[in-house]
Design a protein around this motif. Structure first.
Motif, PDB file in Angstrom:
ATOM      1  N   ARG A 124      -9.259  -6.214  26.638  1.00 42.42           N
ATOM      2  CA  ARG A 124      -8.093  -5.753  25.885  1.00 42.42           C
ATOM      3  C   ARG A 124      -6.908  -5.505  26.813  1.00 42.42           C
ATOM      4  O   ARG A 124      -5.757  -5.797  26.468  1.00 42.42           O
ATOM      5  CB  ARG A 124      -8.448  -4.491  25.099  1.00 42.42           C
ATOM      6  N   VAL A 125      -7.183  -4.972  28.014  1.00 38.84           N
ATOM      7  CA  VAL A 125      -6.115  -4.773  29.002  1.00 38.84           C
ATOM      8  C   VAL A 125      -5.550  -6.118  29.428  1.00 38.84           C
ATOM      9  O   VAL A 125      -4.330  -6.287  29.567  1.00 38.84           O
ATOM     10  CB  VAL A 125      -6.635  -3.990  30.221  1.00 38.84           C
ATOM     11  N   ALA A 126      -6.426  -7.104  29.620  1.00 35.82           N
ATOM     12  CA  ALA A 126      -5.986  -8.435  30.054  1.00 35.82           C
ATOM     13  C   ALA A 126      -5.052  -9.063  29.044  1.00 35.82           C
ATOM     14  O   ALA A 126      -4.104  -9.788  29.414  1.00 35.82           O
ATOM     15  CB  ALA A 126      -7.202  -9.332  30.280  1.00 35.82           C
ATOM     16  N   VAL A 127      -5.276  -8.821  27.766  1.00 31.92           N
ATOM     17  CA  VAL A 127      -4.433  -9.406  26.716  1.00 31.92           C
ATOM     18  C   VAL A 127      -3.173  -8.573  26.482  1.00 31.92           C
ATOM     19  O   VAL A 127      -2.071  -9.114  26.364  1.00 31.92           O
ATOM     20  CB  VAL A 127      -5.235  -9.549  25.402  1.00 31.92           C
ATOM     21  N   ASP A 128      -3.331  -7.256  26.437  1.00 28.18           N
ATOM     22  CA  ASP A 128      -2.200  -6.386  26.109  1.00 28.18           C
ATOM     23  C   ASP A 128      -1.309  -6.060  27.300  1.00 28.18           C
ATOM     24  O   ASP A 128      -0.126  -5.744  27.132  1.00 28.18           O
ATOM     25  CB  ASP A 128      -2.705  -5.076  25.499  1.00 28.18           C
ATOM     26  N   HIS A 129      -1.872  -6.130  28.526  1.00 25.70           N
ATOM     27  CA  HIS A 129      -1.097  -5.799  29.734  1.00 25.70           C
ATOM     28  C   HIS A 129      -1.372  -6.833  30.837  1.00 25.70           C
ATOM     29  O   HIS A 129      -1.802  -6.464  31.937  1.00 25.70           O
ATOM     30  CB  HIS A 129      -1.453  -4.403  30.235  1.00 25.70           C
ATOM     31  N   PRO A 130      -1.133  -8.115  30.586  1.00 25.99           N
ATOM     32  CA  PRO A 130      -1.481  -9.143  31.577  1.00 25.99           C
ATOM     33  C   PRO A 130      -0.715  -9.012  32.883  1.00 25.99           C
ATOM     34  O   PRO A 130      -1.163  -9.504  33.918  1.00 25.99           O
ATOM     35  CB  PRO A 130      -1.136 -10.448  30.859  1.00 25.99           C
ATOM     36  N   ASP A 131       0.424  -8.313  32.841  1.00 22.51           N
ATOM     37  CA  ASP A 131       1.221  -8.138  34.053  1.00 22.51           C
ATOM     38  C   ASP A 131       0.591  -7.159  35.031  1.00 22.51           C
ATOM     39  O   ASP A 131       0.947  -7.139  36.218  1.00 22.51           O
ATOM     40  CB  ASP A 131       2.624  -7.641  33.689  1.00 22.51           C
ATOM     41  N   LEU A 132      -0.369  -6.355  34.556  1.00 21.65           N
ATOM     42  CA  LEU A 132      -0.953  -5.319  35.406  1.00 21.65           C
ATOM     43  C   LEU A 132      -2.111  -5.805  36.260  1.00 21.65           C
ATOM     44  O   LEU A 132      -2.498  -5.133  37.213  1.00 21.65           O
ATOM     45  CB  LEU A 132      -1.442  -4.142  34.544  1.00 21.65           C
ATOM     46  N   ILE A 133      -2.718  -6.953  35.917  1.00 23.53           N
ATOM     47  CA  ILE A 133      -3.886  -7.434  36.659  1.00 23.53           C
ATOM     48  C   ILE A 133      -3.736  -8.911  36.988  1.00 23.53           C
ATOM     49  O   ILE A 133      -3.035  -9.653  36.299  1.00 23.53           O
ATOM     50  CB  ILE A 133      -5.193  -7.194  35.880  1.00 23.53           C
ATOM     51  N   PHE A 226     -10.580 -12.403  22.684  1.00 17.64           N
ATOM     52  CA  PHE A 226     -11.090 -13.318  23.708  1.00 17.64           C
ATOM     53  C   PHE A 226     -10.301 -14.634  23.804  1.00 17.64           C
ATOM     54  O   PHE A 226      -9.966 -15.063  24.919  1.00 17.64           O
ATOM     55  CB  PHE A 226     -12.578 -13.601  23.456  1.00 17.64           C
ATOM     56  N   PRO A 227      -9.943 -15.300  22.708  1.00 18.03           N
ATOM     57  CA  PRO A 227      -9.190 -16.556  22.827  1.00 18.03           C
ATOM     58  C   PRO A 227      -7.756 -16.359  23.318  1.00 18.03           C
ATOM     59  O   PRO A 227      -7.095 -17.335  23.687  1.00 18.03           O
ATOM     60  CB  PRO A 227      -9.190 -17.105  21.390  1.00 18.03           C
ATOM     61  N   ARG A 228      -7.289 -15.100  23.358  1.00 15.23           N
ATOM     62  CA  ARG A 228      -5.903 -14.819  23.736  1.00 15.23           C
ATOM     63  C   ARG A 228      -5.738 -14.489  25.209  1.00 15.23           C
ATOM     64  O   ARG A 228      -4.636 -14.191  25.666  1.00 15.23           O
ATOM     65  CB  ARG A 228      -5.362 -13.675  22.887  1.00 15.23           C
ATOM     66  N   ILE A 229      -6.813 -14.562  25.977  1.00 15.33           N
ATOM     67  CA  ILE A 229      -6.719 -14.286  27.414  1.00 15.33           C
ATOM     68  C   ILE A 229      -5.913 -15.405  28.083  1.00 15.33           C
ATOM     69  O   ILE A 229      -6.258 -16.576  27.974  1.00 15.33           O
ATOM     70  CB  ILE A 229      -8.107 -14.199  28.054  1.00 15.33           C
ATOM     71  N   GLU A 230      -4.863 -15.023  28.783  1.00  7.80           N
ATOM     72  CA  GLU A 230      -4.004 -16.020  29.423  1.00  7.80           C
ATOM     73  C   GLU A 230      -4.070 -15.980  30.941  1.00  7.80           C
ATOM     74  O   GLU A 230      -3.565 -16.886  31.606  1.00  7.80           O
ATOM     75  CB  GLU A 230      -2.545 -15.821  28.964  1.00  7.80           C
TER      76      GLU A 230
END
Length: 290
Positions: A124-133, A226-230
């Motif tokens: 959820r962090v990867a999708v909602d806050h991709p700039d952080l990781i 899961f499909p929204r991980i960029e």
């Protein structure tokens, strides 16, 4: 106290005895406890434990990663040594991760690694806050097909026992599986129990998946995330896992973005950190390096 030191290999004892720094970050009104290892300024890694677990599950994994990285292992709210938070939601636990990342002040975005429940919150962090990781590793974290049967939610009975010894005797892995490394299981049990006015009990929330925010549409939401991980992502799972079954993995591969890498660990169950700790270290180091 258990006698795990008598059977544990030297590398394990040296790892869990190695020093770490205790820190706290604020998340939704709760103090989130986390352990820090590694040199300041090194590339970052954040480790997230599973349901009803605690940051000590990483104590024999994190020191090896800290040879090359700045490593933070957190306790989700209400687990480990973090404070309870009355509001129990997926976004709340995801925000625990965000709070630790921001509190660490990494020089560059860290790699986020989560086991089971921790991997789901990390997604959820990867999708909602991709700039952080800079990347994501989901360790035996299932994403189920919404319209099919799935294992019932694990229930954690937070009983109070009259002594630490009795509490440790009652410790069980969830989901249950063969104990491959009894010294590792004994260690996480010993570091995950605490004394209260009522007796000895676990540093864990009771039945997260029974809360309304998880019981209603949680798994459908996970299948949508899961499909929204960029960002770069790896799905690591045990070939004998009770949660990441062949059917579950087929669904995850079906909906995964093309840049998600799948890595299966042979002869490992759901708790592969315990089953194959040195192999887990090797695989995570390889993933982190790429």
């Amino acid at each position: 106290m258990s006698n795990w030191r008598e059977s544990a290999p030297d590398w394990f004892i040296q790892a869990v005895d190695s020093p770490w720094e205790q820190r706290f970050a604020e998340s939704g009104g709760a103090k989130i406890h986390y352990r820090v290892r590694g040199e300041e300024g090194a590339p970052g890694i954040v480790l997230c434990h599973g349901n009803a677990a605690h940051s000590g599950w990483w104590d024999f994994i994190a020191p090896a990663l800290a040879e090359d990285y700045r490593v933070a292992a957190l306790d989700f709210a209400g687990m480990g040594d973090s404070e309870e938070r009355q509001l129990v939601t997926p976004d709340g636990f995801a925000n625990d991760i965000v709070a630790v990342i921001r509190d660490m002040g990494f020089d560059s975005p860290p790699l986020l690694i989560g086991h089971s429940f921790g991997g789901g919150m990390s997604m959820r962090v990867a999708v909602d806050h991709p700039d952080l990781i800079r990347g994501l590793v989901m360790v035996d974290s299932p994403v189920y097909r919404p319209d099919t049967d799935r294992p019932g939610p694990p229930r954690v009975a937070k009983r109070a026992y009259p002594s630490m010894e009795i509490a440790l005797e009652r410790f069980r892995l969830i989901p249950e599986q063969p104990v491959v490394t009894p010294y590792a299981v004994a260690y996480i049990a010993e570091t995950g129990v605490m004394e209260t006015r009522k007796g000895w009990t676990w540093k864990a929330r009771t039945n997260i998946f029974g809360h309304p925010a998880f019981a209603k549409h949680f798994w459908e939401e996970q299948a949508g995330y899961f499909p929204r991980i960029e960002i770069p992502a790896t799905k690591l799972w045990g070939s004998l896992s009770a949660l990441c079954t062949p059917e579950t993995m087929a669904f995850m591969q079906e909906i995964a973005p093309s840049h998600v890498t799948f890595v299966e660990m042979e002869d490992a169950y759901h708790h592969l950190l315990l089953d194959r700790p040195q192999e887990t270290i090797r695989v995570l180091k390889e993933i982190a390096a790429t």
